[in-house]
Structure formats: structure tokens, C-alpha cells
Design a protein around this motif. Structure first.
Motif, PDB file in Angstrom:
ATOM      1  N   ARG A   1       0.815  -1.214   0.000  1.00  0.00           N
ATOM      2  CA  ARG A   1       0.000   0.000   0.000  1.00  0.00           C
ATOM      3  C   ARG A   1       0.851   1.268   0.000  1.00  0.00           C
ATOM      4  O   ARG A   1       0.355   2.360  -0.272  1.00  0.00           O
TER       5      ARG A   1
ATOM      6  N   LYS B   1      -5.336  -7.186  -1.558  1.00  0.00           N
ATOM      7  CA  LYS B   1      -4.874  -8.364  -2.313  1.00  0.00           C
ATOM      8  C   LYS B   1      -3.485  -8.166  -2.911  1.00  0.00           C
ATOM      9  O   LYS B   1      -2.984  -9.038  -3.629  1.00  0.00           O
TER      10      LYS B   1
ATOM     11  N   SER C   1      -6.175   0.186 -11.700  1.00  0.00           N
ATOM     12  CA  SER C   1      -6.793   0.160 -10.371  1.00  0.00           C
ATOM     13  C   SER C   1      -5.939  -0.712  -9.461  1.00  0.00           C
ATOM     14  O   SER C   1      -5.111  -1.496  -9.932  1.00  0.00           O
ATOM     15  N   ARG C   2      -6.157  -0.561  -8.174  1.00  0.00           N
ATOM     16  CA  ARG C   2      -5.388  -1.377  -7.233  1.00  0.00           C
ATOM     17  C   ARG C   2      -6.274  -1.893  -6.123  1.00  0.00           C
ATOM     18  O   ARG C   2      -7.272  -1.255  -5.759  1.00  0.00           O
ATOM     19  N   ASP C   3      -5.893  -3.048  -5.594  1.00  0.00           N
ATOM     20  CA  ASP C   3      -6.552  -3.640  -4.441  1.00  0.00           C
ATOM     21  C   ASP C   3      -5.459  -3.895  -3.416  1.00  0.00           C
ATOM     22  O   ASP C   3      -4.748  -4.902  -3.490  1.00  0.00           O
ATOM     23  N   ASN C   4      -5.313  -2.981  -2.470  1.00  0.00           N
ATOM     24  CA  ASN C   4      -4.225  -3.097  -1.501  1.00  0.00           C
ATOM     25  C   ASN C   4      -4.397  -4.300  -0.582  1.00  0.00           C
ATOM     26  O   ASN C   4      -3.418  -4.838  -0.072  1.00  0.00           O
TER      27      ASN C   4
END
Length: 125
Positions: A29, A75, A70-73
Motif C-alpha cells: 500500500r 490483495k 486500479s489497485r486492491d491493496n
């Protein structure tokens, strides 16, 4: 630190594809993550980047309006949704990450410390 890019393939012009970059060994993150691409004989080209919090994103003019990062912190992943693909999008796509990237350097590949292995995207006409 490891970055694993995946999702490449062979598609037709106008199709969509989603690339994923999975990270491990870092506090994900806190890192800015970007996608670059490269074709034989050419320099690596900036595609898109997303800063730590996810609210600041940047695109190359050539992909603006067609690609979305996009991001998924939770995962530890960053995705690149590529729509309306064109033959000129054909390249090896790499994800890269850096913790101390500043805004003025977001498009410079030399500014990124960590790189994935690349995934091939081929768009046929």
C-alpha cells in the motif's frame, strides 16, 4: 520483492484484456505501481500509474480513455483493464513499483526500483 505480471494474450482489435500485477515481499500500500510496455527495438514506454492511495492515476495519451488502472491493496494487486485494443498496443507489458516516487518522475522507467517479468499482449488487426 517480487512482482508477477499476468493476463497477456492474443486478441483481436477492439477486444478487451485485463492485466494483473501481483506483489509480494513489500508493504504494497506504500508503493506507487505503474505499467510500461516495450516492443522490439524500442525504448520502454510508460502506460499508466497509480499512486499509493489509489486516488491519483496517470495515463499515457495513447491509452487515455481506453485503459484503466486500479489497485486492491488488500490483495496486493494492481490491474490494468485494456479496452478497445489496437494493433499498436502490441508489446510486452511490465509492471513496476517504487516507494519514493514523486509525481514528476511517474513516467520515467528509471525511477522505479522493482520490475515484474513482463507479459506479452498481441493485438491482431
Amino acid at each position: 520483492v517480487q512482482l508477477q505480471a499476468s493476463g497477456g494474450g492474443l486478441v483481436q482489435a477492439g477486444d478487451s484484456l485485463q492485466l494483473s500485477c501481483a506483489a509480494s515481499g513489500l508493504t504494497f500500500r506504500t508503493y506507487t505501481v505503474a505499467w510500461f510496455r516495450q516492443t522490439p527495438g524500442k525504448e520502454r514506454e510508460f502506460v499508466a500509474a497509480i499512486f499509493r492511495g489509489g486516488s491519483s492515476v496517470h495515463y499515457a495519451d495513447s491509452v487515455k480513455g481506453r485503459f484503466a488502472i486500479s489497485r486492491d491493496n488488500a490483495k496486493n494487486t494492481v490491474n490494468l483493464q485494456m479496452n478497445s485494443l489496437k494493433p499498436e498496443d502490441t508489446a510486452v507489458y511490465y509492471c513496476a513499483a517504487d516507494r519514493q516516487l514523486i509525481l514528476s518522475s511517474v513516467r520515467r522507467d528509471q525511477a522505479y526500483d522493482y520490475w515484474g517479468q513482463g507479459t506479452q499482449v498481441t493485438v491482431s488487426s
